[in-house]
Motif scaffolding. Structure first.
Motif, PDB file in Angstrom:
ATOM      1  N   UNK A   8       0.821  -0.972   0.054  1.00  0.00           N
ATOM      2  CA  UNK A   8       0.009   0.054  -0.020  1.00  0.00           C
ATOM      3  C   UNK A   8       0.921   0.990   0.029  1.00  0.00           C
ATOM      4  N   UNK A   9       0.407   2.457  -0.656  1.00  0.00           N
ATOM      5  CA  UNK A   9       1.230   3.502  -0.647  1.00  0.00           C
ATOM      6  C   UNK A   9       0.077   4.614  -0.262  1.00  0.00           C
ATOM      7  N   UNK A  10       0.594   5.840   0.138  1.00  0.00           N
ATOM      8  CA  UNK A  10      -0.155   7.092   0.367  1.00  0.00           C
ATOM      9  C   UNK A  10       0.850   8.262   0.335  1.00  0.00           C
ATOM     10  N   UNK A  11       0.314   9.364  -0.265  1.00  0.00           N
ATOM     11  CA  UNK A  11       1.183  10.396  -0.500  1.00  0.00           C
ATOM     12  C   UNK A  11       0.361  11.655   0.519  1.00  0.00           C
ATOM     13  N   UNK A  76       7.117  10.713  -4.969  1.00  0.00           N
ATOM     14  CA  UNK A  76       6.104   9.964  -5.821  1.00  0.00           C
ATOM     15  C   UNK A  76       5.325   8.984  -4.958  1.00  0.00           C
ATOM     16  N   UNK A  77       3.826   9.102  -5.233  1.00  0.00           N
ATOM     17  CA  UNK A  77       3.099   8.228  -4.589  1.00  0.00           C
ATOM     18  C   UNK A  77       1.751   8.371  -4.957  1.00  0.00           C
ATOM     19  N   UNK A  81      -6.702  10.726  -4.251  1.00  0.00           N
ATOM     20  CA  UNK A  81      -7.733  10.569  -5.579  1.00  0.00           C
ATOM     21  C   UNK A  81      -7.537   9.157  -5.926  1.00  0.00           C
ATOM     22  N   UNK A  82      -6.442   8.750  -5.495  1.00  0.00           N
ATOM     23  CA  UNK A  82      -5.909   7.078  -5.890  1.00  0.00           C
ATOM     24  C   UNK A  82      -5.139   7.189  -7.168  1.00  0.00           C
ATOM     25  N   UNK A  83      -4.696   8.379  -7.719  1.00  0.00           N
ATOM     26  CA  UNK A  83      -3.810   8.372  -8.838  1.00  0.00           C
ATOM     27  C   UNK A  83      -2.288   8.441  -8.256  1.00  0.00           C
ATOM     28  N   UNK A  84      -1.513   8.081  -9.096  1.00  0.00           N
ATOM     29  CA  UNK A  84      -0.035   8.197  -8.672  1.00  0.00           C
ATOM     30  C   UNK A  84       0.042   9.761  -9.162  1.00  0.00           C
ATOM     31  N   UNK A 352       4.797  19.004 -18.381  1.00  0.00           N
ATOM     32  CA  UNK A 352       3.426  18.762 -17.443  1.00  0.00           C
ATOM     33  C   UNK A 352       3.812  17.527 -16.358  1.00  0.00           C
ATOM     34  N   UNK A 353       2.938  17.555 -15.252  1.00  0.00           N
ATOM     35  CA  UNK A 353       3.509  16.676 -14.396  1.00  0.00           C
ATOM     36  C   UNK A 353       2.920  15.309 -14.550  1.00  0.00           C
ATOM     37  N   UNK A 354       3.602  14.253 -13.970  1.00  0.00           N
ATOM     38  CA  UNK A 354       2.965  12.904 -13.545  1.00  0.00           C
ATOM     39  C   UNK A 354       3.209  12.064 -15.024  1.00  0.00           C
ATOM     40  N   UNK A 355       4.077  12.366 -15.814  1.00  0.00           N
ATOM     41  CA  UNK A 355       4.166  11.955 -17.176  1.00  0.00           C
ATOM     42  C   UNK A 355       4.659  10.672 -17.084  1.00  0.00           C
TER      43      UNK A 355
END
Length: 403
Positions: A8-11, A76-77, A81-84, A352-355
């Motif tokens: 599991x991961x959380x940011x 990174x995490x 929202x559940x998105x990386x 752009x972010x999160x690419x």
């Protein structure tokens, strides 16, 4: 019912460290149905003045037998929202927890002075790490950017643990003179390397995206001295390079002025070379008089190399190519991934972010991803482990198949 690995991961982007720790612990613990055996924590350099509080705050809320982590220029995490998400230049904390039945964990912290010299037998390295090669460990390494002896450590581990996979990154400070943090169980270190050896029911697979595209054809080094290429295909290197650049499109010629690299083939016997077979290294300079080219690694006669260009498009294409290849290999289902990306990638590269993480998630959806933006990335190319720049290294974790 068989006990399976769980990740599991959380940011958290809470500006207060207490609130951020509380949020990531609450979210990760609630996602696991069994106690965590391992924690990985990455904290952005926006919290630099508070690094010494991270482990005590975590210890108040979380009991985990093994914990490693470090600071990064970004983290990174998985957001709420559940998105990386890849968060650069803002306060953020990423926590990964894993329940790992049948996996042995061994942590270590080594400084450059502890390392055996490179002429030592494998036993000297095995004594340092305290894990037998027969256990076939996989390694995660987090090192300081300076004088950690990381290149010697990688060479020593490759030598003593053949076939082991090693991934990781160098903690980054976010700005010159910034402080670094390496976390190991309940101790904060400022230098050296914190490592984790995982053995037993775990497989670590890698994607090492160096972000370049080859130009021209593979060439052979016919004369070299240390890191200087004196002859390519029995010709003057600079002449070969000028001819190559002259054959490029206008756009590629512009790119070659500031984004030209050299890829050194890592497998001497592979006939058809493709992306992922080359170790990308910088061109440090050319000798206009003799036409020699100096690069950021040792070269020897007989090695094959190919010039490469790097830009956002090449980086995107390279990662896509490697993800497609990984998918075609039809690996059993991945449980989680760790992502070690260069501070020179991210928004600065793509605009752009999160690419990288979005592209990764499009091939490997719904698995937790945690990691950080590094000052150098650690991962294998052609069966040997290297320190890279401008690279995204993914370590994909899963259980062993068929048991």
């Amino acid at each position: 019912m068989a006990d399976h690995m769980q990740w599991a991961n959380a940011l958290s982007t809470r500006p207060s460290l207490e609130a951020a720790v509380a949020e990531v612990v609450q979210r990760t613990v609630s996602l696991l149905t069994a106690p965590a055996d391992l924690g990985l924590v990455f904290i952005s350099s926006a919290f630099a003045s508070e690094y010494s509080r991270v482990l005590p705050l975590l210890a108040e809320k979380l009991s985990v037998p093994v914990l490693i982590g470090c600071s990064g220029g970004g983290v990174i995490g998985t957001g709420a929202s559940g998105q990386t998400q890849e968060l650069e230049a803002e306060a953020a904390l990423s926590l990964t927890l894993a329940h790992l039945p049948g996996v042995d964990l061994q942590v270590f912290h080594v400084v450059a002075e502890d390392l055996p010299d490179l002429d030592s037998p494998p036993d000297a390295w095995i004594d340092l790490i305290d894990v037998e090669p027969s256990a076939k460990p996989q390694f995660i390494l987090l090192s300081s950017a300076f004088s950690s002896g990381i290149n010697d450590l990688l060479q020593g581990l490759d030598f003593a643990y053949p076939g082991s996979v090693i991934v990781g990154g160098q903690a980054s400070a976010g700005g010159l003179g910034g402080r670094l943090a390496l976390f190991c169980n309940d101790t904060l270190y400022r230098d050296g390397t914190v490592g984790l050896a995982l053995s037993g029911n775990i497989v670590l697979e890698t994607i090492v995206a160096q972000g370049c595209k080859p130009i021209g054809e593979p060439l052979q080094v016919t004369k070299a001295d240390r890191n200087i290429i004196l002859e390519i295909d029995e010709k003057v290197p600079l002449v070969v390079l000028r001819d190559l650049i002259a054959s490029l499109s206008e756009k590629e010629r512009m790119l070659a002025q500031h984004s030209l690299f050299v890829g050194v083939a890592m497998d001497e016997f592979k006939l058809s070379l493709q992306q992922g077979d080359f170790l990308i290294r910088s061109i440090l300079g050319v000798d206009p008089a003799g036409g020699a080219i100096a690069i950021g690694d040792l070269v020897r006669p007989g090695q094959r190399l190919q010039f490469h260009l790097r830009d956002a498009q090449a980086s995107a294409d390279d990662l896509k190519f490697l993800l497609e290849r990984y998918q075609q290999q039809g690996s059993p289902s991945a449980a989680a991934a760790l992502m070690f990306s260069c501070v020179g990638r991210g928004e600065g590269l793509y605009g752009k972010p999160n690419f990288d993480s979005e592209l990764f998630n499009s091939y490997l959806p719904a698995i937790p991803v945690g990691g950080f933006f590094c000052g150098g990335e650690i991962g294998p190319v052609g069966g040997r482990t290297f320190l890279h720049g401008y690279t995204s290294v993914f370590g994909i974790c899963r259980e062993m198949a068929g048991d």
